[in-house]
Scaffold this motif. Sequence first.
Motif, mmCIF file in Angstrom:
data_model
loop_
_atom_site.group_PDB
_atom_site.id
_atom_site.type_symbol
_atom_site.label_atom_id
_atom_site.label_comp_id
_atom_site.label_asym_id
_atom_site.label_seq_id
_atom_site.Cartn_x
_atom_site.Cartn_y
_atom_site.Cartn_z
ATOM 1 N N ASP A 199 30.303 95.536 29.865
ATOM 2 C CA ASP A 199 30.465 95.978 31.259
ATOM 3 C C ASP A 199 29.852 94.983 32.244
ATOM 4 N N SER A 200 30.424 94.951 33.425
ATOM 5 C CA SER A 200 29.908 94.088 34.489
ATOM 6 C C SER A 200 30.470 94.572 35.809
ATOM 7 N N THR A 201 29.665 94.518 36.829
ATOM 8 C CA THR A 201 30.175 94.748 38.185
ATOM 9 C C THR A 201 30.164 93.420 38.942
ATOM 10 N N THR A 218 29.217 90.107 38.091
ATOM 11 C CA THR A 218 29.682 88.832 37.531
ATOM 12 C C THR A 218 31.202 88.798 37.444
ATOM 13 N N GLN A 238 24.070 83.176 36.516
ATOM 14 C CA GLN A 238 23.096 83.987 37.244
ATOM 15 C C GLN A 238 21.904 83.100 37.649
HETATM 16 N N1 CP Z 1 23.634 90.390 37.308
HETATM 17 C C1 CP Z 1 24.667 90.753 36.527
HETATM 18 O O1 CP Z 1 25.017 90.079 35.566
HETATM 19 O O2 CP Z 1 25.270 91.914 36.914
HETATM 20 P P1 CP Z 1 26.556 92.560 36.200
HETATM 21 O O3 CP Z 1 26.123 93.048 34.847
HETATM 22 O O4 CP Z 1 26.973 93.686 37.117
HETATM 23 O O5 CP Z 1 27.598 91.496 36.076
#
Ligand code: CP
Length: 305
Positions: A53-55, A57, A137
């Motif tokens: 999951d990711s928002t 990135t 990041q």
């Molecule tokens: N900082 C970061 O990697 O956030 P996500 O998991 O939402 O991508």
Amino acid sequence: MIRHLLSASDLTHEDATLILDTADRLAGQSEVAAVKKFPTLRGRTVVNLFYEDSTRTRTSFELAAKRLSADVITFSAKGSSVSKGESLKDTAWTLEAMGADAVVIRHHASGAPHRLAGWIKGSVVNAGDGTHEHPTQALLDAYTMRQRMGRIEDLRVTIVGDIIHSRVARSNVLLLATLGAHVTLVAPPTLLPVGIETWPVEVSYDLDSVLPKSDVVMMLRVQRERMGAAYFPSTREYSRRYGLDRDRVRLLTDDAIVMHPGPMNRGVEIAAEVADSKRSTIVDQVTNGVSVRMALLYLMLGSDQ
Ligand code: CP
């Protein structure tokens, strides 16, 4: 410029500075000249391959590639043939057969991007692999530090919390060492990895003593999803000793900034009022992520155009 970005250690001082300077120029063009879209990667295809999951990135890479006019395919393992047992290698070959020039991969297995880089012809960008690394990041964090503090060299950066599970911490330590910052890691002993003495950092268990000597404080999320055992007595106890609340913020110098890569556990590692304060760079980090990822894709795929 490097062909793949798998680890922050792939970047020399010159490479990293070029990416940050290019991000600055692209952000300037977007803001000052109101250029929303650049033609640089027209005809190129960027695949976002997300097994975890990711928002931030995922959306950030998607926006970055689209702003450079690339064709973008965003692929989530959920809802794909991965659920039918298709391997990473076969998935990668399928995407390459569709003409991927770059694959941005997030995977729960540390080292998956390295394997992928050996299987496909295009560039591979590590968007987070297990507890290993998250180099873009680190780049956007470095960009944000430079934007707020005017420099990275000799900055005193304190990274606090769940270091053992943090790919963000690993990549930041490597990149900040390359760029000449001084890093201190603060965590309970159970949340520090074996072999920490070989890292280019200082280690402390006492947050209150380190805060007055910090220019930058980066709080990390407690990654409960990666914890099979109890690493600390209780969330309340963790928060009391390692959380950044209003009282602790008073220990910081006037100019010190507070960072967090997100997602946050408000009230655990960081109090809501600290996350939303003027010192906080959390929203800037998200904004800067787009410019930094645009710069990386531009330099990897399109700087000859
Ligand atoms: N900082 C970061 O990697 O956030 P996500 O998991 O939402 O991508």
